[in-house]
Scaffold this motif. Structure first.
Motif, mmCIF file in Angstrom:
data_model
loop_
_atom_site.group_PDB
_atom_site.id
_atom_site.type_symbol
_atom_site.label_atom_id
_atom_site.label_comp_id
_atom_site.label_asym_id
_atom_site.label_seq_id
_atom_site.Cartn_x
_atom_site.Cartn_y
_atom_site.Cartn_z
ATOM 1 N N VAL A 1 0.842 -1.196 0.000
ATOM 2 C CA VAL A 1 0.000 0.000 0.000
ATOM 3 C C VAL A 1 0.875 1.244 0.000
ATOM 4 O O VAL A 1 0.611 2.219 -0.702
ATOM 5 C CB VAL A 1 -0.942 -0.019 1.221
ATOM 6 N N ILE A 2 1.968 1.209 0.779
ATOM 7 C CA ILE A 2 2.850 2.370 0.863
ATOM 8 C C ILE A 2 3.654 2.534 -0.419
ATOM 9 O O ILE A 2 3.920 3.635 -0.866
ATOM 10 C CB ILE A 2 3.792 2.221 2.086
ATOM 11 N N THR A 3 4.010 1.389 -1.031
ATOM 12 C CA THR A 3 4.858 1.441 -2.217
ATOM 13 C C THR A 3 4.116 2.028 -3.412
ATOM 14 O O THR A 3 2.922 1.810 -3.576
ATOM 15 C CB THR A 3 5.322 0.026 -2.584
ATOM 16 N N ALA A 4 4.867 2.762 -4.232
ATOM 17 C CA ALA A 4 4.245 3.371 -5.410
ATOM 18 C C ALA A 4 3.956 2.325 -6.482
ATOM 19 O O ALA A 4 2.849 2.256 -7.007
ATOM 20 C CB ALA A 4 5.159 4.462 -5.959
ATOM 21 N N SER A 5 4.951 1.516 -6.820
ATOM 22 C CA SER A 5 4.781 0.612 -7.956
ATOM 23 C C SER A 5 4.527 -0.805 -7.463
ATOM 24 O O SER A 5 5.398 -1.465 -6.929
ATOM 25 C CB SER A 5 6.016 0.633 -8.836
ATOM 26 N N THR A 6 3.276 -1.249 -7.642
ATOM 27 C CA THR A 6 2.957 -2.631 -7.279
ATOM 28 C C THR A 6 2.727 -3.470 -8.522
ATOM 29 O O THR A 6 2.452 -4.652 -8.422
ATOM 30 C CB THR A 6 1.695 -2.683 -6.408
ATOM 31 N N ASP A 7 2.821 -2.828 -9.684
ATOM 32 C CA ASP A 7 2.636 -3.577 -10.916
ATOM 33 C C ASP A 7 4.004 -3.768 -11.548
ATOM 34 O O ASP A 7 4.615 -2.828 -12.026
ATOM 35 C CB ASP A 7 1.702 -2.789 -11.852
ATOM 36 N N ASP A 8 4.472 -4.996 -11.515
ATOM 37 C CA ASP A 8 5.832 -5.299 -11.939
ATOM 38 C C ASP A 8 5.824 -5.616 -13.425
ATOM 39 O O ASP A 8 5.730 -6.758 -13.834
ATOM 40 C CB ASP A 8 6.351 -6.493 -11.132
ATOM 41 N N LYS A 9 5.930 -4.568 -14.232
ATOM 42 C CA LYS A 9 5.666 -4.761 -15.669
ATOM 43 C C LYS A 9 6.679 -5.684 -16.333
ATOM 44 O O LYS A 9 6.325 -6.705 -16.896
ATOM 45 C CB LYS A 9 5.634 -3.408 -16.388
ATOM 46 N N GLU A 10 7.954 -5.289 -16.266
ATOM 47 C CA GLU A 10 8.963 -6.222 -16.780
ATOM 48 C C GLU A 10 9.438 -7.031 -15.597
ATOM 49 O O GLU A 10 10.366 -6.647 -14.911
ATOM 50 C CB GLU A 10 10.146 -5.457 -17.378
ATOM 51 N N ARG A 11 8.774 -8.151 -15.388
ATOM 52 C CA ARG A 11 9.039 -8.790 -14.098
ATOM 53 C C ARG A 11 10.316 -9.590 -14.083
ATOM 54 O O ARG A 11 10.833 -9.932 -13.042
ATOM 55 C CB ARG A 11 7.843 -9.622 -13.685
#
Lengths: 160, 99
Positions: A73-83
């Motif tokens: 929740v605190i982190t900005a990027s939770t969508d790991d696009k190039e994982r």
């Protein structure tokens, strides 16, 4: 009961594990992890250790999942696009480790007849508070230290 | 449900977790995969304990779970600190100690 339980739970655990590793969205990965941990708790139940199953769900699943979701929740990027980074060598290495581990099973020479049972509840409580009282108390110190450490590390430097 | 099968399953999950630790870029994805590996080791310990009727295995796993939770708390706070200072959540961008 045990064989049926195993063949239901084992694929479930592997699917949950793959979900953790393959999910792009990290919330989803966390929920897959929760699934894997709960499935393991059912395994503990089947391995005649209901105490451990309860601890697994309450402490492990509850604690770890809450912490991770809070961090997400605190982190900005939770969508790991190039994982991925270097998935091929990683896959090969993981496969090699698996083969090495699995080859041990054959050589282990497990005795065929399992006792298959763990005394539970009272016996564990007695052991924990007599023979293992020192590690138990040290564990509480460790948890205290971890709480203080986490607070000290994550605290904002200068509130003024 | 035999010990061999349980160990095999635990090794499968361990390897999947290892792959995740090595191949993912996001720090939290790494931590989650690490949890998967911890969990599979716990399962293996309990399987051996169950097979032999060792009570100590249960206590070992109990301690292991508690230590893991402590480790996750510290790890996540380190992650939050690293994210705040460096502004990145990607493992490769956090490699400060390279020569």
């Amino acid at each position: 009961m045990t064989d049926v339980v195993f063949w239901i739970l084992a694929p479930l655990l592997v699917i949950c594990a793959l979900g953790v590793v393959l999910s792009r969205n990290l919330y989803r990965a966390a929920y897959w992890l929760a699934g894997a941990l709960v499935t393991t708790a059912v395994f503990y139940l089947a391995l005649t250790s209901p105490l451990l199953a309860a601890v697994q769900i309450l402490l492990y699943t509850g604690g770890v999942l809450t912490l991770v979701v809070f961090a997400l929740v605190i982190t900005a990027s939770t969508d790991d696009k190039e994982r991925w980074r270097r998935p091929m060598p990683a896959g090969v290495l993981a496969l090699l480790v698996f083969v090495a581990l699995a080859s041990v099973i054959d050589r282990m020479g497990v005795a065929g007849s399992a006792q298959g049972g763990l005394a539970d509840g009272t016996a564990i409580g007695v052991e924990l508070f007599t023979r293992y009282i020192v590690p138990f108390e040290l564990l509480s110190l460790l948890l205290l230290g971890a709480i203080f450490g986490a607070l000290a590390i994550a605290r904002r430097e200068d509130p003024s | 449900m035999t010990l061999e099968r349980l160990l095999f399953l635990s090794f499968v999950v361990f390897s999947i977790g290892l792959f995740g630790v090595l191949a993912r870029r996001h720090v939290i994805a790494l931590l989650l995969s690490l949890e998967l590996m911890f969990n599979s080791v716990n399962l293996a310990i309990l399987a051996v304990a169950w097979h032999n009727g060792w009570l100590e295995g249960v206590i070992l796993v109990l301690f292991g779970i508690a230590i893991t939770v402590a480790e996750v708390a510290v790890g996540l706070s380190l992650f939050l600190l690293a994210e705040r200072i460096r502004g990145t959540v990607i493992v490769d961008d956090l490699s400060e100690l390279k020569g």
